[in-house]
Motif scaffolding. Structure first.
Motif, PDB file in Angstrom:
ATOM      1  N   TRP A 144      -3.332  -3.337  -8.707  1.00  0.00           N
ATOM      2  CA  TRP A 144      -2.907  -3.967  -7.507  1.00  0.00           C
ATOM      3  C   TRP A 144      -2.669  -2.902  -6.634  1.00  0.00           C
ATOM      4  N   VAL A 145      -1.362  -2.468  -6.809  1.00  0.00           N
ATOM      5  CA  VAL A 145      -0.282  -1.503  -5.485  1.00  0.00           C
ATOM      6  C   VAL A 145      -1.290  -0.576  -5.396  1.00  0.00           C
ATOM      7  N   LEU A 170       3.359  -3.474   1.524  1.00  0.00           N
ATOM      8  CA  LEU A 170       2.114  -5.254   0.905  1.00  0.00           C
ATOM      9  C   LEU A 170       2.421  -6.629   0.671  1.00  0.00           C
ATOM     10  N   GLY A 171       1.634  -7.141   0.923  1.00  0.00           N
ATOM     11  CA  GLY A 171       2.193  -9.061   1.357  1.00  0.00           C
ATOM     12  C   GLY A 171       1.220  -9.325   0.487  1.00  0.00           C
ATOM     13  N   ALA A 185      -9.263  -4.568  -5.250  1.00  0.00           N
ATOM     14  CA  ALA A 185      -8.713  -4.491  -5.055  1.00  0.00           C
ATOM     15  C   ALA A 185      -7.938  -6.512  -5.227  1.00  0.00           C
ATOM     16  N   PRO A 186      -8.533  -7.335  -5.954  1.00  0.00           N
ATOM     17  CA  PRO A 186      -8.842  -8.644  -6.272  1.00  0.00           C
ATOM     18  C   PRO A 186      -7.116  -8.684  -6.252  1.00  0.00           C
ATOM     19  N   THR A 231       0.796  -0.075 -12.306  1.00  0.00           N
ATOM     20  CA  THR A 231       0.682   1.349 -12.554  1.00  0.00           C
ATOM     21  C   THR A 231       1.517   2.021 -11.678  1.00  0.00           C
ATOM     22  N   TYR A 232       1.544   1.436 -10.434  1.00  0.00           N
ATOM     23  CA  TYR A 232       2.368   2.494  -9.482  1.00  0.00           C
ATOM     24  C   TYR A 232       3.852   1.503  -9.493  1.00  0.00           C
ATOM     25  N   PRO A 233       4.565   2.569 -10.191  1.00  0.00           N
ATOM     26  CA  PRO A 233       6.006   2.670 -10.477  1.00  0.00           C
ATOM     27  C   PRO A 233       6.389   2.485  -9.067  1.00  0.00           C
TER      28      PRO A 233
END
Length: 322
Positions: free
Chosen positions: A95-96, A83-84, A198-199, A30-32
């Motif tokens: 998630w992001v 992010l990792g 945020a799993p 959802t985060y583009p």
């Protein structure tokens, strides 16, 4: 205007099925505004990568050890947020967005760690999940409605990229590079906050033998961390614990009676938790001894033995910037 998020995936010969699920999830976030960086430590590029060549940034491992792979990914990142995630994990579609929302410079929350849940519901996955939940409780401090952590799990984390570059990954660490990174991040005044919303679904080891080898390797890395920094986050006493484990072998009937009593009083979850802890701690402590020896030699082992058997407490005190 949204910040660019760099997602780093370190991998060696990823499972094609799981990797496709991971990539499909990342591509539908959802985060583009994201870039996906694949850091490859395989001998030859995995064939599954050809399906996504135009959708990710390919980086060949230049430094040794898993810590070097993470540093290679950090060097390649052009986003302001890093992010990792590991190649055997599958995130949710938000998630992001969820991880980035928890980052907050004003409150010192410069690093976020998400939750790990099992991909399946088999017995081995349940044991690993019990260990993870116990670990998070042990390393966390509840403060103002949030859980602040003293260490990190790099298969699900987010950090401001400039903070990550200031800290860096010690490329000499064979494992536990996340613990070493977190230790230095906390010392610099950063906060690590837990984000259970945020799993990622983690595809665990498929056998007890694989799990034991993994825990021993984790212990090896942690032993390196302990010898390098002369600290112990978890206040382990590996030599004393292994001696106690050896003494329990002839006392197995008493141990079994104790577990049955626990089963009748507290139920199966309590017994499963104790068994899970044993599966984790014994190989971890053996690996820890080997890791201490690798960095500090006999002198460090002798010092550790005296602390294990004669010391009343660890010299290291866990602190979190308030």
């Amino acid at each position: 205007m949204q910040s660019l998020a760099s997602i780093v995936i370190p991998a060696r010969n990823p499972d094609p099925v799981i990797f496709r699920q991971l990539m499909n999830s990342l591509l539908s976030q959802t985060y583009p505004d994201i870039e996906i960086i694949f850091v490859d430590s395989s001998a030859t590029p995995p064939p599954v990568l050809e399906e996504y060549r135009d959708l990710l940034i390919y980086v060949k491992q230049r430094r040794k050890n898993v810590s070097g792979v993470r540093q290679d990914g950090l060097d390649a990142a052009s986003g302001s947020i890093l992010l990792g995630i590991d190649c055997d994990c599958i995130p949710s579609e938000n998630w992001v967005e969820t991880m980035i929302r928890r980052l907050d410079r004003d409150r010192g929350h410069t690093i976020v760690m998400g939750k790990s849940i099992p991909y399946g519901q088999d017995r081995l996955s349940c044991i690993i999940q019990d260990n993870f939940e116990h670990w998070v409780d042990y390393i966390g401090l509840d403060l103002d409605g949030e859980k602040l952590l003293v260490t990190l799990d790099t298969k699900n984390y987010a950090v401001y990229t400039d903070v990550a570059r200031q800290i860096g990954f010690d490329t000499l660490m064979s494992a536990a590079e996340d613990t070493d990174f977190a230790c230095r991040a906390l010392a610099a005044g950063n906060r690590i906050v837990y984000c259970p919303d945020a799993p990622v679904r983690h595809c665990h080891r498929q056998s007890f033998r694989g799990l034991l080898r993994q825990k021993m390797w984790h212990g090896f890395g942690y032993g390196q961390f302990v010898a390098k920094n002369d600290v112990d986050y978890y206040v382990h006493r590996p030599m004393r614990l292994l001696c106690l484990a050896a003494l329990m072998i002839p006392a197995f009937p008493l141990v079994l009676a104790y577990l049955l009593l626990d089963l009748s009083r507290k139920g199966p979850d309590a017994v499963r938790s104790k068994i899970a802890a044993a599966f984790e701690k014994i190989p971890f402590c053996w690996g820890m001894i080997m890791g201490i020896y690798r960095i500090g030699g006999r002198t460090a082992l002798w010092r550790r033995a005296k602390n294990d058997f004669l010391g009343l407490s660890s010299r290291f005190k866990i602190t979190i910037v308030q």
